[in-house]
Design a protein around this motif. Sequence first.
Motif, mmCIF file in Angstrom:
data_model
loop_
_atom_site.group_PDB
_atom_site.id
_atom_site.type_symbol
_atom_site.label_atom_id
_atom_site.label_comp_id
_atom_site.label_asym_id
_atom_site.label_seq_id
_atom_site.Cartn_x
_atom_site.Cartn_y
_atom_site.Cartn_z
ATOM 1 N N GLU A 1 8.037 2.329 -1.511
ATOM 2 C CA GLU A 1 7.762 2.710 -0.332
ATOM 3 C C GLU A 1 8.255 2.934 1.145
ATOM 4 N N ARG B 1 -2.034 4.359 3.660
ATOM 5 C CA ARG B 1 -0.978 4.151 2.889
ATOM 6 C C ARG B 1 0.195 4.424 4.391
ATOM 7 N N ALA B 2 -0.137 5.120 4.713
ATOM 8 C CA ALA B 2 0.616 5.192 6.106
ATOM 9 C C ALA B 2 0.711 3.459 7.406
ATOM 10 N N GLU C 1 9.923 5.536 3.191
ATOM 11 C CA GLU C 1 10.077 6.286 4.336
ATOM 12 C C GLU C 1 10.912 6.495 5.922
ATOM 13 N N HIS D 1 -3.714 0.567 -3.117
ATOM 14 C CA HIS D 1 -2.845 1.039 -2.136
ATOM 15 C C HIS D 1 -1.101 1.457 -3.264
ATOM 16 N N GLU E 1 -6.836 7.966 1.979
ATOM 17 C CA GLU E 1 -6.001 6.811 1.660
ATOM 18 C C GLU E 1 -4.623 7.564 1.496
ATOM 19 N N THR E 2 -4.094 8.780 2.047
ATOM 20 C CA THR E 2 -2.941 8.901 2.806
ATOM 21 C C THR E 2 -2.461 8.417 4.168
ATOM 22 N N GLY E 3 -3.018 8.329 4.465
ATOM 23 C CA GLY E 3 -3.268 7.079 6.398
ATOM 24 C C GLY E 3 -3.399 6.562 5.994
ATOM 25 N N PRO F 1 -4.304 11.327 -4.360
ATOM 26 C CA PRO F 1 -5.146 10.476 -2.608
ATOM 27 C C PRO F 1 -5.991 11.105 -1.311
ATOM 28 N N SER F 2 -6.427 10.833 -0.969
ATOM 29 C CA SER F 2 -7.325 11.512 -0.226
ATOM 30 C C SER F 2 -6.333 11.746 0.940
ATOM 31 N N PHE F 3 -7.209 12.339 1.161
ATOM 32 C CA PHE F 3 -6.573 12.483 3.453
ATOM 33 C C PHE F 3 -6.805 10.577 3.928
ATOM 34 N N ARG G 1 -9.743 4.929 -8.981
ATOM 35 C CA ARG G 1 -8.867 6.408 -7.488
ATOM 36 C C ARG G 1 -9.545 7.577 -7.868
#
Length: 214
Positions: free
Chosen positions: A76, A27-28, A80, A66, A23-25, A19-21, A15
């Motif tokens: 996580e 994960r969400a 959240e 992830h 990757e963040t998306g 985290p890239s944009f 990795r």
Amino acid sequence: MQAKNSTGKQTGSRRPAGPSFTETGRRAQIVAAAIEVIAELGYHRASFAKIAERAGLSSTGMISYHFDGRDDLMREVVTEVLRLAEGYLRPRIEAHESYSARLRASIEGNLDLFAEYPEHLAAITEILGNLRGGEPGMVAFRDTTEAHLAVQVEQLRKAQRAGEFREFDPWVMMRAIRAAIDDVVRRATHDPELDVRAAGRELADLFERATRNA
């Protein structure tokens, strides 16, 4: 949450440092799917396969990339839900000046939150209900909860010093408030007909009478 999913983390690629944009998306997206599956099927039946299917992923390997196993994903999910609760409740509470109005906003807000986001509250209830006292996930959640309670207890003390609330043990009162809210949430998960907003108003009335300086 000690048991790890049998699917190991992908090791063929490394990795980036952060985290890239994308990757963040992703994960969400996985966390949102996990919340839905846990709320619908329960903690033990929420497998990586079912979560991947709900998230529209081609394989469970994407989850393993992830998240460091089941524990990591469950933490996580809890994070959240707590983030959502903080963002939902803080503006409602801070919109009021008096301590009494803030306490009412907090109690009613917790149950309004459940009414609007039942899956989130059901998921965290499932996760915490299946954790054992010594597990890292439970210890972390307990520490976070105690820190939040300590902040709320200090608000009760300030209200007492201001003469707005009567004398009582702030920790006893705050734990009673928290237990009452949690009980309504537990009942609502088994009784979809329960009016949780009305229950919130009743609890707010009850604790307003219990705390006010007559």
